[in-house]
Motif scaffolding. Structure first.
Motif, short mmCIF file in Angstrom:
data_model
loop_
_atom_site.label_atom_id
_atom_site.label_comp_id
_atom_site.label_asym_id
_atom_site.label_seq_id
_atom_site.Cartn_x
_atom_site.Cartn_y
_atom_site.Cartn_z
N GLN A 121 1.34 -1.38 6.93
CA GLN A 121 1.54 -0.79 5.39
C GLN A 121 0.57 0.58 5.35
O GLN A 121 0.85 1.42 5.13
CB GLN A 121 1.12 -1.61 4.33
N GLN B 3 2.00 3.16 7.55
CA GLN B 3 3.24 3.93 6.78
C GLN B 3 2.42 4.85 5.92
O GLN B 3 2.85 5.80 6.01
CB GLN B 3 4.10 2.74 6.14
N LEU C 141 -3.78 -4.95 1.98
CA LEU C 141 -2.65 -4.06 2.86
C LEU C 141 -2.51 -4.89 4.22
O LEU C 141 -3.50 -5.02 4.70
CB LEU C 141 -2.86 -2.79 2.69
N LYS D 239 8.46 2.70 -0.36
CA LYS D 239 8.08 1.57 0.84
C LYS D 239 7.88 0.25 0.17
O LYS D 239 7.39 -0.62 1.05
CB LYS D 239 6.74 2.09 1.64
#
Length: 184
Positions: free
Chosen positions: A160, A163, A156, A133
């Motif tokens: 993110q 994910q 972050l 990622k």
């Protein structure tokens, strides 16, 4: 009279501490020690296992020291995690191969070995998928029903975090509230 005859039979049921119980207790203690070691090593993101730069190198404007320190942190964390798992597996394998251990103890040890192998596979999968990622480095540590994920970065974004939570859930079945994401 019949009551008097039955009474001594009930009194004979005394718990005896056997070698099997000793082996099982030692195994549980060693596994608990490995888990505690795992938690201590991997849940303190501010502790850096690599030595700091010598005095005089600070403020030189060189980013290579910071990169080396981060590389050292992730490498040391992975090595420490593997060492703790190897020690736990060694203890469990000793129980399985022990002639004095009964079948129930051996079965419990085999189940624990299977759980450790499952966690190790999930950690490797999580790390690979998080790296895919776009993160430069990642270390995942599964400890029971919780997971800590350490990533290299600054701050972050919510996408993110989502994910990473999704990856952990898909690979290990751990819910987002039990996932701890640490930015190093």
């Amino acid at each position: 009279m019949d009551n008097k005859l039955e009474m001594p039979k009930e009194e004979k049921r005394v718990f005896r501490f056997t070698r099997r119980h000793l082996v099982l207790a030692c195994t549980v203690l060693l596994i608990a020690a490995a888990v505690v070691l795992n938690v201590v090593l991997f849940n303190n993101p501010t502790k850096d296992p690599t030595p700091s730069a010598p005095a005089g190198d600070e403020g030189a404007g060189d980013n290579t020291q910071a990169d080396t320190t981060l590389d050292g942190y992730f490498s040391a964390t992975q090595v420490s995690r593997q060492r703790a798992r190897d020690e736990a597996l060694e203890v469990l394998q000793g129980v399985v191969e022990s002639e004095s251990a009964d079948d129930a103890t051996k079965t419990a040890a085999l189940l624990e070995i299977a759980e450790l192998a499952k966690a190790m596979e999930a950690e490797a999968n999580i790390e690979s998928l998080v790296l895919s990622k776009g993160f430069a480095q990642c270390v995942a540590v599964i400890n029971g029903d919780a997971c800590s994920v350490v990533v290299n970065g600054t701050e972050l974004q919510q996408s993110q975090i989502s994910q990473i939570n999704e990856i952990v859930y898909e690979q290990a079945g751990i819910l987002p509230q039990s996932v701890r994401i640490i930015v190093k």
